[in-house]
Design a protein around this motif. Structure first.
Motif, PDB file in Angstrom:
ATOM      1  N   LEU C 124       7.291  -9.003  -4.697  1.00 12.58           N
ATOM      2  CA  LEU C 124       6.720  -7.699  -4.815  1.00 12.58           C
ATOM      3  C   LEU C 124       5.455  -7.571  -5.443  1.00 12.58           C
ATOM      4  CD1 LEU C 124       8.607  -5.444  -4.007  1.00 12.58           C
ATOM      5  CD2 LEU C 124       9.535  -5.393  -6.505  1.00 12.58           C
ATOM      6  N   TYR C 125       5.105  -8.527  -6.247  1.00 15.19           N
ATOM      7  CA  TYR C 125       3.621  -8.347  -7.051  1.00 15.19           C
ATOM      8  C   TYR C 125       2.729  -8.331  -6.023  1.00 15.19           C
ATOM      9  CZ  TYR C 125      -0.517 -10.265  -9.174  1.00 15.19           C
ATOM     10  OH  TYR C 125      -1.722 -10.714  -9.571  1.00 15.19           O
ATOM     11  N   LEU C 127       3.042  -7.749  -2.692  1.00 22.39           N
ATOM     12  CA  LEU C 127       2.958  -6.360  -2.032  1.00 22.39           C
ATOM     13  C   LEU C 127       2.376  -4.998  -2.758  1.00 22.39           C
ATOM     14  CD1 LEU C 127       6.758  -6.590  -0.354  1.00 22.39           C
ATOM     15  CD2 LEU C 127       4.539  -6.990   0.608  1.00 22.39           C
ATOM     16  N   ALA C 128       2.639  -5.060  -3.913  1.00 22.43           N
ATOM     17  CA  ALA C 128       2.188  -3.921  -4.920  1.00 22.43           C
ATOM     18  C   ALA C 128       0.714  -4.014  -4.846  1.00 22.43           C
ATOM     19  CB  ALA C 128       2.851  -4.151  -6.158  1.00 22.43           C
ATOM     20  N   LEU C 129       0.050  -5.047  -5.268  1.00 22.77           N
ATOM     21  CA  LEU C 129      -1.274  -5.193  -5.570  1.00 22.77           C
ATOM     22  C   LEU C 129      -1.858  -5.010  -4.032  1.00 22.77           C
ATOM     23  CD1 LEU C 129      -1.562  -7.686  -8.340  1.00 22.77           C
ATOM     24  CD2 LEU C 129      -2.226  -5.227  -8.332  1.00 22.77           C
ATOM     25  N   SER C 131      -1.108  -3.075  -1.913  1.00 22.66           N
ATOM     26  CA  SER C 131      -1.051  -1.917  -1.653  1.00 22.66           C
ATOM     27  C   SER C 131      -2.359  -1.089  -1.810  1.00 22.66           C
ATOM     28  CB  SER C 131       0.162  -1.337  -1.764  1.00 22.66           C
ATOM     29  OG  SER C 131       0.154  -1.018  -3.203  1.00 22.66           O
ATOM     30  N   LEU C 132      -3.183  -1.932  -3.128  1.00 25.40           N
ATOM     31  CA  LEU C 132      -4.173  -1.098  -3.557  1.00 25.40           C
ATOM     32  C   LEU C 132      -5.472  -1.405  -2.737  1.00 25.40           C
ATOM     33  CD1 LEU C 132      -3.784  -2.193  -7.497  1.00 25.40           C
ATOM     34  CD2 LEU C 132      -3.130  -0.181  -6.045  1.00 25.40           C
ATOM     35  N   GLU C 164       2.018  -1.073   6.709  1.00 21.92           N
ATOM     36  CA  GLU C 164       2.607  -1.795   5.323  1.00 21.92           C
ATOM     37  C   GLU C 164       4.167  -1.515   5.248  1.00 21.92           C
ATOM     38  OE1 GLU C 164       0.165  -0.747   1.986  1.00 21.92           O
ATOM     39  OE2 GLU C 164       2.175  -0.587   0.570  1.00 21.92           O
ATOM     40  N   THR C 168       6.986  -4.333   4.578  1.00 22.75           N
ATOM     41  CA  THR C 168       7.752  -4.355   3.428  1.00 22.75           C
ATOM     42  C   THR C 168       9.311  -4.286   3.822  1.00 22.75           C
ATOM     43  OG1 THR C 168       7.336  -2.225   2.963  1.00 22.75           O
ATOM     44  CG2 THR C 168       6.291  -3.596   1.567  1.00 22.75           C
TER      45      THR C 168
END
Lengths: 129, 101, 343, 162
Positions: C124-125, C127-129, C131-132, C164, C168
Motif C-alpha cells: 500500500l505504501y 501504491l499510495a506514493l 499515485s503522487l 491505477e 490496485t
C-alpha cells in the motif's frame, strides 16, 4: 512502533537529495551562454503564439477524476477487508465474503449507471461502435 | 519519546481554525471547498489522537468513514461548482443569491 | 541501533545505485532492441557494440544548456522534475529483492534485501506514493505555459488514474490470497503455492496492461505521443530537467517490473530454493530476481516496437470497460477460492 | 526523534494550510494543500495509525486533490476579486472564530500533559479490517450506498442538458 518508518525517512532524504541535486546541477552546469529572446520562446513547432496557453479543458477530465475518487475510496475500504478474509475464513466466519460482495454489488449499480450514461466513452464515435 | 496527546490536539485545533477562516473569508468556491477539506482533516487528526489516547481503534475506523464522506462531498461539491460556473460564468459564491436555478 | 541504520542505508544505496545503473543499460537495450527488430544496426560506434553510448549521452545531457522558457511559472516549473524523480526513488523500498531472512550482517538480519522490512502497510505504501507521480506530470504541463504540455499532462493524468484503479484492484486479489499487505509474505505464499500468475491469470493480465499504461510506455504513450503532441508534458524542459523525467520513467519501469515479478511471478523464488539457506540462497535468489526482472523489462521493449499506439478513446474504454470489470471478477474469484480453501 | 518529526511536520502543515487558504492563485492553493495532507499522513503514522497514513495519501493526495486540480483547470476562472467590505459579519466571524479556537487550543496545551493509554494499539489493516466487518459492518455497507449516491449526484450535476 514508529521504528518501522526509519527506512522510509531515509529513503525520503535520499530521494530528496537526488532530486535537488539533479535540478541544481542542471542549473549550475548548463548556465547561460547567449539568451536571445527567440530561444526562450514557447515551443509550438515554430508557429507564432496566437493566444493564451492555459485554456479551459474539457469536462470529461472531471468526470474521469470524479469516478476515480469514488472507486478509489472503494478500494481503500476493500483493502482492510481483503487482508482479513483468509484469517476470518480460517476462523469459520465465511460470511466475510458476503460482506465484501454486497459492497461490490452496491457499487456495481453505480458502475452500470455510469456505463449507460456514457461516462466511460471519451468520444461519441467511440460509443456508437 | 512519544509525542504527547496535547500537541496533536493543538495542531488539530490550529488546522481547524485555518480551515474555518478559509471557509468564512474566501469567496472563491474552490477555496471554500479546500477549507472544508482542511477542517475535515483536522477532525481526523483529533480522532486518531483520541484513538491512541484510549488505546481503542474505533476512532481510527471513524476517521476512515470521515474520509469516505469527504470524498463524496468533494465529488458532489465540485460538480455543483462546475454546474454553477456554467450558469453564471463565475465561481464567486456571493453571486449565488437566488434559490432558483 | 547504529548497525541497523548502517545496514538499512547500505541496502538503500545499493538498490538505488542498481536502479540508476539500470537506466543506461535499459536505454542501450531499447535502442539496440529497436534496431534489431527493425532490422538495422542501432548505436554501434561508441565502445564495443555501442555500449558506452548511453553514458556519453548522459554526460552530454549534463552539459547541455539549461533553458527556462519565458512565461513559465518558475517555482512550479522547477518543482515538477523534482517531484517526478522523488516519487520514482522512494517507492522501491518495500520490494524484497532476495531471500536472506537467515543472513545477518553485523548482527542485523538482511530480511529479504528489503530496505523497509518492518513496514506494515507494505504494498500500500508503494501504491499510495506511486499515485503522487501524477503531480510531477500535471505540474510540468501546467507550469510550462505551452498548449502541448498542458494537453499531454491532462491526458497523462487521466490515463494514470484510470489504470491505477484497475491495477490496485488486481493487486488486491494477490493481497487477499496472501492475507497480508507485506510483499515478503506474498513471496512466501507463492513459494508454498503456485505462482500467482497461474490461478490469477486474469488479474495478472490486467496488471501487465496497467503497468504499461502507468509507465507511459507504448502502446499507451499518448501523453508524449511525438507525432501529435511533440513530446507532451516535457516539451519545454531541457538538459537534466528533461533527463529527470526520462530517468523517473525508467526507474518506474524497473520498479513496476520488480513489483510484477514479486506479486505474480514468484518473486525471488526459484526451483529448489528450499534446499538452500544462508548466503548461497541469498545470492542465488537475488540472481533469480534479476533474471525475472530483466525478462519483464525486455518484454517492455519488445512490446514497444511491436504494437501501435492506442487512440485516446480506445485507451479510456479499455481501462474502464474492460480492465476494471476483469480485475473485479478476478477479485471475486480469488475471494471465493480462498473462502473454500482452493487457493 | 519523534518530537522532531512532529514539530517539523506540524509547522509545515500549518504554513502550507495558511498558503492554501490565503493565496490568490487556485493552483497554488491546491498544491500547498498536498503538503498539508502529506504532513497529516506523517502524523497519523506517529499516532500508530499506519493504515490510515497510507489511506490518507492514497485518497486525499492521490485522488481528491487531482479532482481539485482538474476543476481548477476546467474552470480556469478569473481570480475572484475579494471585496471584503460587503460582508462585515463574515469577515469578523472569520477572524474571531479561529482566534477563539486557538485560545481554546492553547488552554489545552497548558495543563499537565495527558498520558496515553498503557498499551497503544497499532492501526494495521488487519485490525481495521476486523473492526470493519465486525462491529462496524452496517456502516461499512452504508459507505457503499453513500458513494453510489455521490456518483449519481455528481454525474447528474455535470451532465449537459441535451
Amino acid at each position: 512502533m514508529t521504528a518501522q518508518y526509519i527506512p522510509v525517512l531515509m529513503a525520503f532524504a535520499f530521494a530528496g537529495t537526488v532530486a535537488v541535486a539533479i535540478v541544481g546541477l542542471s542549473v549550475l552546469l548548463g548556465r547561460g551562454r547567449l539568451r536571445p529572446p527567440r530561444k526562450t520562446e514557447t515551443y509550438e513547432s515554430g508557429m507564432p503564439l496566437l493566444d493564451a496557453s492555459r485554456k479551459r479543458v474539457s469536462v470529461k477530465y472531471f468526470v474521469v477524476a470524479m469516478v476515480f475518487i469514488v472507486f478509489d475510496i472503494e478500494v481503500a475500504f476493500l483493502y482492510p477487508w481483503a487482508v482479513t478474509v483468509r484469517e476470518l475464513v480460517a476462523e469459520g466466519a465465511r460470511a466475510v465474503l458476503l460482506d465484501g460482495l454486497i459492497f461490490l454489488v452496491l457499487l456495481g449499480f453505480g458502475y452500470v449507471y455510469l456505463w449507460r450514461e456514457g461516462a466511460f466513452d471519451w468520444s461519441r464515435e467511440g460509443s456508437r461502435r | 519519546m512519544t509525542v504527547p496527546t496535547n500537541y496533536f490536539i493543538l495542531l488539530a485545533t490550529a488546522l481547524f481554525a485555518i480551515g474555518a477562516a478559509g471557509v468564512l473569508l474566501r469567496r472563491n468556491g474552490i477555496s471554500i471547498l479546500l477549507g472544508i477539506e482542511i477542517m475535515l482533516n483536522a477532525v481526523n487528526l483529533a480522532l486518531a489522537t483520541f484513538a491512541r489516547q484510549h488505546g481503542n481503534l474505533d476512532g481510527q475506523v471513524l476517521v476512515f468513514f470521515v474520509m469516505a464522506v469527504a470524498a463524496a462531498e468533494v465529488a458532489v461539491g465540485l460538480a455543483l461548482l462546475v454546474a454553477i460556473f456554467r450558469r453564471h460564468r463565475s465561481i464567486d459564491v456571493d453571486r449565488l443569491n437566488v434559490m432558483r436555478w | 541501533m547504529w548497525a541497523e541504520l548502517a545496514v538499512t542505508a547500505a541496502k538503500l544505496l545499493l538498490i538505488a545505485v542498481g536502479l540508476l545503473t539500470a537506466i543506461p543499460v535499459m536505454v542501450w537495450v531499447e535502442r539496440r532492441g529497436a534496431a534489431f527488430i527493425q532490422d538495422r544496426l542501432g548505436p554501434n560506434r561508441v565502445g564495443p557494440l555501442g555500449l558506452v553510448q548511453p553514458i556519453v549521452d548522459a554526460v552530454k545531457l549534463f552539459f547541455k544548456e539549461d533553458i527556462t522558457p519565458a512565461g513559465v511559472s518558475r517555482g512550479l516549473y522547477f518543482l515538477a522534475p523534482m517531484v517526478a524523480i522523488f516519487v520514482a526513488l522512494v517507492t522501491f523500498i518495500v520490494i524484497p529483492f532476495g531471500a536472506g531472512t537467515d543472513v545477518t550482517v553485523f548482527g542485523v538480519p538482511l530480511s529479504g534485501v528489503m530496505v523497509a522490512p518492518g513496514l506494515g502497510v507494505g504494498v500500500l505504501y508503494l501504491l499510495a506514493l506511486g499515485s503522487l507521480s501524477v503531480y510531477g506530470i500535471v505540474l510540468a504541463g501546467w507550469s510550462s505555459n505551452n498548449k502541448y504540455s498542458l494537453l499531454g499532462a491532462l491526458r497523462s493524468s487521466a490515463q494514470l488514474i484510470s489504470y491505477e484503479l484497475a491495477m490496485t484492484v488486481s493487486v488486491m486479489g494477490v493481497i487477499l490470497a496472501a492475507g497480508s499487505l507485506r510483499l515478503d509474505a506474498v513471496v512466501a505464499y507463492q513459494s508454498q503455492h503456485l505462482w500467482n500468475a497461474i490461478p490469477q491469470l486474469v488479474g495478472f493480465l490486467v496488471f501487465v496492461v496497467a503497468a504499461f499504461a502507468e509507465t507511459n510506455r507504448l502502446p499507451f504513450d499518448l501523453p508524449e505521443a511525438e507525432t501529435e503532441l511533440v513530446a507532451g508534458y516535457h516539451v519545454e524542459y531541457s538538459s537534466m530537467k528533461f533527463a529527470a523525467f526520462f530517468m523517473s520513467e525508467y526507474v518506474n519501469m524497473v520498479t513496476i517490473s520488480a513489483l510484477m515479478v514479486t506479486l505474480y511471478l514468484g518473486g525471488w523464488t526459484f526451483p529448489g530454493h528450499r534446499a538452500l539457506s544462508g548466503w548461497p540462497l541469498l545470492l542465488l535468489s537475488v540472481l533469480s530476481m534479476l533474471v525475472k526482472v530483466s525478462f519483464v523489462l525486455f518484454t517492455f521493449v519488445w512490446v514497444r516496437w511491436s504494437l501501435p499506439r492506442f487512440r485516446y478513446d480506445q485507451l479510456m474504454r479499455l481501462g474502464w470497460k474492460v480492465l476494471l470489470p476483469l480485475a473485479v471478477l478476478n477479485l471475486v474469484w480469488v475471494g471465493v477460492g480462498v473462502g473454500y480453501g482452493w487457493l | 526523534m519523534e518530537l522532531i518529526v512532529f514539530a517539523a511536520t506540524a509547522a509545515l502543515a500549518i504554513v502550507s494550510a495558511c498558503v492554501a487558504v490565503v493565496h490568490r492563485q487556485p493552483v497554488v492553493n491546491v498544491l500547498s494543500l498536498i503538503v498539508t495532507f502529506f504532513c497529516v499522513a506523517v502524523n497519523f503514522a506517529l499516532l500508530g495509525a499506519s493504515f490510515l497514513a497510507a489511506a490518507q495519501i492514497l485518497v486525499y493526495a492521490g485522488a481528491i486533490l487531482v479532482l481539485f486540480l482538474f476543476v481548477v483547470m476546467l474552470l480556469n476562472a478569473p481570480v475572484v476579486e475579494e471585496n471584503e467590505a460587503k460582508r462585515p459579519l463574515q469577515r469578523w466571524g472569520g477572524i474571531l472564530l479561529p482566534l477563539v479556537l486557538l485560545a481554546g487550543g492553547a488552554a489545552v496545551l497548558t495543563p499537565t500533559l495527558l498520558a496515553t493509554a498503557a498499551t497503544p494499539t497499532d492501526g494495521t489493516a488487519h485490525a481495521l479490517g476486523r473492526l470493519l466487518v465486525g462491529p462496524h459492518l452496517f456502516a461499512f455497507e452504508l459507505v457503499s450506498v453513500l458513494l453510489l449516491a455521490a456518483l449519481v449526484a455528481a454525474m447528474v450535476l455535470v451532465k449537459r442538458k441535451q
